[in-house]
Structures are given as structure tokens and as C-alpha cells.
Motif scaffolding. Structure first.
Motif, PDB file in Angstrom:
ATOM      1  N   ASN A  15       0.952  -1.281  -0.126  1.00  0.00           N
ATOM      2  CA  ASN A  15       0.055   0.053   0.115  1.00  0.00           C
ATOM      3  C   ASN A  15       0.858   1.072  -0.095  1.00  0.00           C
ATOM      4  O   ASN A  15       2.020   1.156   0.379  1.00  0.00           O
ATOM      5  CB  ASN A  15      -0.944  -0.040   1.240  1.00  0.00           C
ATOM      6  N   THR A  46       1.718   0.319  -5.396  1.00  0.00           N
ATOM      7  CA  THR A  46       1.233  -1.063  -4.938  1.00  0.00           C
ATOM      8  C   THR A  46       1.540  -2.084  -5.848  1.00  0.00           C
ATOM      9  O   THR A  46       1.140  -1.863  -7.244  1.00  0.00           O
ATOM     10  CB  THR A  46      -0.328  -0.936  -4.659  1.00  0.00           C
ATOM     11  N   ILE A  97      -1.386   2.997 -11.632  1.00  0.00           N
ATOM     12  CA  ILE A  97      -2.345   2.527 -10.440  1.00  0.00           C
ATOM     13  C   ILE A  97      -1.621   1.284  -9.682  1.00  0.00           C
ATOM     14  O   ILE A  97      -1.669   1.302  -8.392  1.00  0.00           O
ATOM     15  CB  ILE A  97      -3.738   2.197 -10.918  1.00  0.00           C
ATOM     16  N   VAL A  98      -1.282   0.170 -10.520  1.00  0.00           N
ATOM     17  CA  VAL A  98      -0.765  -1.048  -9.777  1.00  0.00           C
ATOM     18  C   VAL A  98       0.128  -1.540 -10.879  1.00  0.00           C
ATOM     19  O   VAL A  98       0.121  -1.503 -11.941  1.00  0.00           O
ATOM     20  CB  VAL A  98      -2.003  -2.137  -9.547  1.00  0.00           C
ATOM     21  N   VAL A 140      -5.934  -7.393  -9.524  1.00  0.00           N
ATOM     22  CA  VAL A 140      -6.417  -6.017  -9.230  1.00  0.00           C
ATOM     23  C   VAL A 140      -7.909  -5.867  -9.470  1.00  0.00           C
ATOM     24  O   VAL A 140      -8.591  -6.434 -10.461  1.00  0.00           O
ATOM     25  CB  VAL A 140      -5.734  -4.952  -9.930  1.00  0.00           C
ATOM     26  N   VAL A 162     -11.488  -3.633 -10.034  1.00  0.00           N
ATOM     27  CA  VAL A 162     -11.831  -2.280 -10.651  1.00  0.00           C
ATOM     28  C   VAL A 162     -13.185  -2.293 -10.623  1.00  0.00           C
ATOM     29  O   VAL A 162     -13.862  -3.326 -10.772  1.00  0.00           O
ATOM     30  CB  VAL A 162     -11.103  -1.878 -11.759  1.00  0.00           C
ATOM     31  N   SER A 202      -7.042   4.807  -1.664  1.00  0.00           N
ATOM     32  CA  SER A 202      -6.060   4.069  -2.265  1.00  0.00           C
ATOM     33  C   SER A 202      -5.938   2.738  -2.257  1.00  0.00           C
ATOM     34  O   SER A 202      -6.773   2.041  -1.922  1.00  0.00           O
ATOM     35  CB  SER A 202      -5.027   4.697  -1.146  1.00  0.00           C
ATOM     36  N   SER A 203      -5.255   2.485  -3.240  1.00  0.00           N
ATOM     37  CA  SER A 203      -4.846   0.949  -3.746  1.00  0.00           C
ATOM     38  C   SER A 203      -4.208   0.345  -2.116  1.00  0.00           C
ATOM     39  O   SER A 203      -3.149   0.810  -1.977  1.00  0.00           O
ATOM     40  CB  SER A 203      -4.308   0.982  -4.868  1.00  0.00           C
ATOM     41  N   ASP A 262      -7.149  -3.976  -3.974  1.00  0.00           N
ATOM     42  CA  ASP A 262      -8.225  -3.436  -4.059  1.00  0.00           C
ATOM     43  C   ASP A 262      -8.140  -1.797  -4.314  1.00  0.00           C
ATOM     44  O   ASP A 262      -7.153  -1.080  -3.771  1.00  0.00           O
ATOM     45  CB  ASP A 262      -9.118  -3.371  -2.841  1.00  0.00           C
ATOM     46  N   THR A 263      -8.637  -1.230  -5.418  1.00  0.00           N
ATOM     47  CA  THR A 263      -8.323   0.092  -5.884  1.00  0.00           C
ATOM     48  C   THR A 263      -9.675   0.829  -5.689  1.00  0.00           C
ATOM     49  O   THR A 263     -10.716   0.418  -5.329  1.00  0.00           O
ATOM     50  CB  THR A 263      -8.170   0.237  -7.500  1.00  0.00           C
TER      51      THR A 263
END
Length: 353
Positions: free
Chosen positions: A55, A90, A134-135, A220, A222, A259-260, A273-274
């Protein structure tokens, strides 16, 4: 006679002013910082401990160290100055220096970011090529959408699919709240894709099917705000991510996660988790990856035209099938969405030839 009268003399008489001093008497001011000059040689950190970023929170990073061992624990780290503007997100695999004990008050430094295998990104809109990472290093994307409350948005799902293909992720579609509406009409929009689909009810979460999808994978998630994504994640991981409700006036969900974060699935695997989003810009995406979200692309259906590579010949499959009437009204809607994405990105629309 004054000593000034003999200032040009060269007899070196020690009785003359300053004659008693020489270079050995010079006092050199020490280094005010009291440290050695910096060297251009930097450590390689080849033997540095390795961790996985779980995180990111305002310049602090949670990093999992010793994964799969009895010493597995999460530490807090900050980004080392030598990384410069290189982002840490992340899912990144990183090398660490400093205190990696994880004790209260300890702080390590992230000194190196390993090469990423996959990278999920989005931009502000379709014309903005400034990407937001994002990831990193996920294996698949779980797209969560509600059958109702809020109403499913096919064009947002199209964007998720494009982003998944562009990132190198395998997409999986999870339909929640199927007790409120039949998901079949919505799923018909994606009939021409070979998508893995899982359906869920509020009173019957399909744990077995989901664990089969998530096992030994980094997934991930979304989804539009309010579709039940956080509720699903909590059920699978035992976490307590905040959940929200859908506004009865606007029909939109409220953002409940900001936040992710990576969470371990109870029976194996990880979910990242996003935050819920209402838009997903694709300005950074190669237009060739847009085509993959609209056809099964098993075989070429037409000879490539000038300027189109051979491996993109299958990308026109949806155009041919719609024009042949095979996909009905749903196919026409899909083609409209396909063309809208291409137009927004300033790409060429093969269906206009």
C-alpha cells in the motif's frame, strides 16, 4: 627607522614583522559538516532485502518482507532520494535498506524498484497522454459491476477491458446484485468476447468460483463506486474496507476507498483493491489494444489494408460481424462504443472504409 622603511628587504631577518611565520603555520578551516566528500560511486544493493509494496499512503509505503516464510511481516518504508522521480506503486517488487525489522517506529528505505511485468495505468481523459500508474505486477483484472443499483455501464466496462489488455492482464467479469436484476441482457454486450464471468447475489457470494479464479494470482479489482466491490473484497479477505450506499437521487455510488491496497485472500492469492472510479482515461493506450476489447480475435477475417499490420487483421472482426447482422442490436451498440473510443483517442476507424 621604522620597520616600514625596510619592507622591501630580502635578508629574511626573523625580527621583521611576520618573518617568524611560514606555510606550516597556516591554519586550514575544517569541513564545516565534518564529513567526507561525497563519492560518485553508489552501492548496487545486490544483496539488499527484497519486499513487495502492499500500500501507499502519503509518502509512506507498506512493504511485505519475507513472503511465504515464518518471518513474513510488513514494514514501513520511504522512497530513497536516489530514486529521483521514479514512482513506487502498490505491487512493486523493491530492494530495501535500513531497518527492516518492522518494530514500532522503524523506517526502511526503498532503494531500487525491480522491472515490472505488468502495469495498469489510466489518464485524466482520452486526449491526455500523461499517465497515472495504479498497480504494478498484477496477473489479472477482476471487473466488478452490479446488475442494478447502480445500473451497469457497458462503456465503462469497455474501458476497463481496454486497460486490462494494454496492461497485459487477463480480464474477469464479476456481476454482483443479480438478485435485483437479470444480468443476461447486460452480458449479451460481451458475447463476442471469450470472457470469464462470475455472478454473485447479496445472499449468496460464490466463494468457490471466486477462489478458483483468485488462487495463486495477484488480482487487481476495479469497478464503479457502489457496485459492491469493497463488500466482495471484505468477504474474500476478512478485511474491513469501508462500504457505501448508492445515492437514491443520482444513482451513483459514494467513493469508500481512496487508495490501492493489497489484501491476502483467505484461501490463497492476493487482491489489490483500488478506489472506485467513474471514468477511466485511455490517452496513454496504444489504439491497437482497443480492438482487442471488442472481438474474440481468434482468426483473421480480412486481408490487412495498407498501414495495418498483419497481426491486427483480426481486429476488424466485430465490424464484419455487425455488418453481416450476426450480432443484432447489441452488436450495433458495441460497434458504436468501439468507434467512440477510437474517435476520442484520435485513432483510425476501420469500419468507415
Amino acid at each position: 627607522m621604522s620597520w616600514w622603511d625596510d619592507v622591501d628587504g630580502d635578508d629574511g631577518d626573523e625580527d621583521e614583522p611576520y618573518g617568524q611565520f611560514d606555510e606550516s603555520s597556516v591554519r586550514v578551516r575544517p569541513n564545516p559538516k565534518g564529513n567526507r566528500p561525497r563519492t560518485k560511486t553508489r552501492p548496487t544493493y545486490d544483496d539488499a532485502p527484497i519486499g513487495w509494496v502492499t500500500n501507499v499512503d502519503r509518502g509512506r509505503f507498506g512493504v511485505l518482507v519475507g513472503s511465504g516464510t515464518p518471518d513474513e511481516h510488513v514494514i514501513t518504508a520511504t522512497k530513497a532520494r536516489e530514486l529521483g522521480k521514479k514512482s513506487v506503486v502498490t505491487g512493486d517488487h523493491v530492494s530495501l535498506a535500513g531497518d527492516v525489522s518492522g518494530d514500532a517506529g522503524s523506517l526502511a528505505r526503498i532503494v531500487k524498484v525491480s522491472e515490472r511485468t505488468t502495469l495498469l495505468r489510466r489518464s485524466a481523459d482520452d486526449t491526455d497522454d500523461v499517465e497515472r500508474v495504479i498497480v504494478a505486477n498484477a496477473d489479472q483484472m477482476l471487473i466488478v459491476v452490479a446488475a442494478a443499483d447502480p445500473e451497469p455501464r457497458t462503456r465503462l466496462i469497455d474501458r476497463y477491458l481496454v486497460a486490462a489488455f494494454d496492461a497485459g492482464l487477463d480480464p474477469v467479469l464479476c456481476i454482483t446484485k443479480t438478485d435485483l436484476a437479470d444480468p443476461a441482457p447486460f452480458l449479451a454486450h460481451f458475447a463476442c468476447l471469450d470472457l470469464r464471468i462470475v455472478t454473485s447475489r447479496a445472499d449468496d457470494v460464490p466463494f468457490e468460483a471466486l477462489h478458483e479464479v483468485l488462487d495463486d494470482k495477484v488480482t487487481v479489482t476495479v469497478g464503479h463506486s457502489g457496485v459492491g466491490k469493497s463488500t466482495l473484497v471484505n468477504a474474500l479477505t476478512g478485511s474491513s474496507r469501508a462500504t457505501g450506499v448508492v445515492n437514491s437521487v443520482t444513482g451513483r455510488g459514494r467513493h469508500t476507498s481512496s487508495s490501492s491496497i493489497a489484501l491476502e485472500v483467505r484461501d490463497g492469492g492476493w487482491i489489490i483493491d483500488t478506489p472506485g472510479v467513474r471514468s477511466f482515461g485511455l490517452g496513454h493506450v496504444d489504439p491497437a489494444n482497443v480492438f482487442r476489447a471488442f472481438a474474440s480475435h481468434a482468426i483473421p477475417v480480412r486481408e490487412p489494408a495498407d498501414g495495418i499490420a498483419l497481426d491486427q487483421a483480426h481486429d476488424w472482426e466485430i465490424v464484419d460481424r455487425v455488418q453481416a447482422g450476426e450480432l443484432g442490436a447489441t452488436g450495433v451498440e458495441r460497434l458504436d462504443s468501439f468507434r467512440a473510443l477510437l474517435t476520442g483517442m484520435g485513432a483510425h476507424d476501420p469500419g468507415t472504409e
